[in-house]
Design an enzyme around this catalytic site. Structure first.
Site, mmCIF file in Angstrom:
data_model
loop_
_atom_site.group_PDB
_atom_site.id
_atom_site.type_symbol
_atom_site.label_atom_id
_atom_site.label_comp_id
_atom_site.label_asym_id
_atom_site.label_seq_id
_atom_site.Cartn_x
_atom_site.Cartn_y
_atom_site.Cartn_z
ATOM 1 N N TYR A 128 106.065 131.017 53.766
ATOM 2 C CA TYR A 128 106.440 129.495 54.271
ATOM 3 C C TYR A 128 107.292 128.730 53.452
ATOM 4 O O TYR A 128 107.094 128.999 52.242
ATOM 5 C CB TYR A 128 104.937 128.794 54.133
ATOM 6 C CG TYR A 128 104.767 127.477 54.660
ATOM 7 C CD1 TYR A 128 104.577 127.165 55.813
ATOM 8 C CD2 TYR A 128 105.151 126.735 53.615
ATOM 9 C CE1 TYR A 128 104.509 125.790 56.299
ATOM 10 C CE2 TYR A 128 104.975 125.039 53.822
ATOM 11 C CZ TYR A 128 104.967 124.650 54.955
ATOM 12 O OH TYR A 128 104.884 123.446 55.396
ATOM 13 N N GLU A 155 110.750 122.454 58.065
ATOM 14 C CA GLU A 155 109.743 123.209 57.917
ATOM 15 C C GLU A 155 110.175 124.698 58.419
ATOM 16 O O GLU A 155 110.237 124.869 59.739
ATOM 17 C CB GLU A 155 108.417 122.930 58.458
ATOM 18 C CG GLU A 155 107.175 123.743 58.306
ATOM 19 C CD GLU A 155 105.726 123.297 58.842
ATOM 20 O OE1 GLU A 155 105.624 122.961 59.870
ATOM 21 O OE2 GLU A 155 104.843 123.388 58.026
#
Ligand code: ADP
Ligand code: MG
Length: 399
Positions: free
Chosen positions: A119, A207
């Protein structure tokens, strides 16, 4: 402003960042043609909506056993099948709300052999006035849950824009992802490229979930969400063109056409206010009186009749609205002009819910007289507290 995954990936690719090859498609035939341009044998067909959680999402029309909005396909026929099932149907994910979102575009991409998922996100951190890069080894998961259950698995790297992305930032990033050798170097390079892309495009948020390590040792952006600072879009015409109004709340799109700052909220009292600070105070005082605002709406300094009418229409188009509170300070605009605008607008839209108006400022007495003599059931209020009490009472009475 938000954009679609495929658009964000194309922008990142322009900055030299690795993505799986892919093509957008609006129809089943285009999806098939897109797949034919890819090497195969594994394809991924992805619903393009402005919301995450598509993989685990469900299509309203397809029943609980059907697959979600990210589908692996092992042949061109399976691509066709997936595209046929998805296009035009409504995908419900944890981020769309119950209503879901209609899928009008697809992205057909190369299937990648994944060794690990990570991530990585970036955002403007208002508290420090810097850019925060948040990374975790726990990719492909709901990051809020990771932050809640295992906060030690999340590392935040803060970058001072005056200094830029330094080699030590890159090393911290690669270390946080526990990468060794060539992958460690690749992560350092990626961090630097992402920082430059973020700054150059005036991003608000970027993101990547997941960022993947492939079995042949590459780092690729597999999924990304990107949003831009609306105040900087004037200097990025190419990015502004990527706006997809079908993904936005229709009332908010209409409001932006009249240069009104409108955000829909969950309550039942519509608010029309001039000035963002006054709008915030108005929402607060409605809550203090035990009710909830249905929206934030700032008509701005020059509240013309046209703008006030548009604002009334937008507020009334919301079925949840059971009363309206107008709170306007006549500074640049005089109160009598505003009152005339309110009366004209109320007549035009055939107002059928209680309306409380609080005016203050230049020519306030003339303004109130116009409201009182209008023949319309407009309740005028003397101050902010009085206005909030009156509209809450009126709505309760009408219910
Ligand atoms: P969302 O976050 O909206 O569910 P993602 O693009 O992250 O959508 O896809 C969900 C999962 O599907 C990913 O975590 C990954 O495991 C898998 N996936 C997505 N794209 C690919 C791809 N090109 N190749 C292989 N697997 C993929
Ligand atoms: Mg994802």
């Amino acid at each position: 402003m938000n954009i679609h995954e495929y658009q964000a990936k194309e922008l990142l690719a322009k900055h030299g960042i690795g993505i799986p090859t892919g093509h957008a498609a609006l129809t089943v035939d285009e999806a098939v043609a897109a797949a034919e341009k890819l090497p195969g044998p594994l394809y991924v067909v992805k619903a393009q909506i402005h919301a995450g959680g598509r993989g685990k999402g469900k299509f309203k029309e397809l029943g609980p056993d059907a697959k979600g909005g990210v589908r692996l396909a092992k042949s061109i026929d399976e691509v066709r099948e997936a595209a046929t099932e998805m296009l035009g149907n409504t995908l419900v994910t944890i981020q769309t709300g119950e209503a879901g979102k209609q899928v009008n575009r697809l992205y057909v991409t190369d299937g990648v052999d994944i060794a690990s998922e990570y991530y990585l996100s970036m955002l403007v951190d208002r508290a420090t006035g810097r850019v925060a890069m948040v990374v975790s080894t726990e990719g492909g998961m709901d990051i809020e849950a990771v932050a809640h259950d295992t906060p030690e698995k999340i590392t935040t790297i803060v970058i001072d824009p005056a200094q830029g992305f330094m080699p030590h930032h890159g090393r911290s990033l690669a270390f946080a992802l526990k990468l060794k050798g060539d992958l460690n170097k690749a992560a350092q390079k990626l961090g630097k490229q992402l920082y430059h892309a973020f700054m150059e495009m005036d991003c608000e948020m970027l993101e990547i979930n997941p960022l993947v390590e492939t079995t042949d040792g590459q780092l690729l952006v597999l999924d990304t969400k990107m949003s831009f600072d609306g105040n900087a879009l004037f200097r990025h015409k190419d990015i502004a063109e990527l706006r997809d109004e079908t993904e936005e709340d229709p009332a908010e799109v209409e409001a932006s056409e009249y240069d009104l700052a409108y955000i829909k909220l969950d309550g039942n009292i519509g608010c029309m206010v001039n000035g963002a600070g006054l709008a915030m105070a108005t929402m607060d005082i409605i809550k203090l009186n035990g009710a909830f605002p249905a929206n934030f709406l700032d008509v701005g300094g020059g509240a013309t009749t046209e703008k006030v009418t548009a604002a009334f229409k937008i507020i009334l188009a919301d079925d949840a609205v059971e009363g309206i509170l107008v709170n306007i300070f006549g500074g640049i605009m005089r109160c009598d002009t505003i009152a005339e605008g309110i009366v004209a607008a109320a007549k035009e839209v055939e107002l059928d819910v209680p309306l409380v108006v609080r005016l203050e400022g230049t020519n306030v007495d003339k303004g109130k007289a116009i409201l009182d003599n209008s023949g319309l059931p407009i309740v005028s209020a003397n101050d902010l507290g009085d206005a909030a009490q009156k509209i809450v009472a009126q709505v309760k009475e009408a219910a």
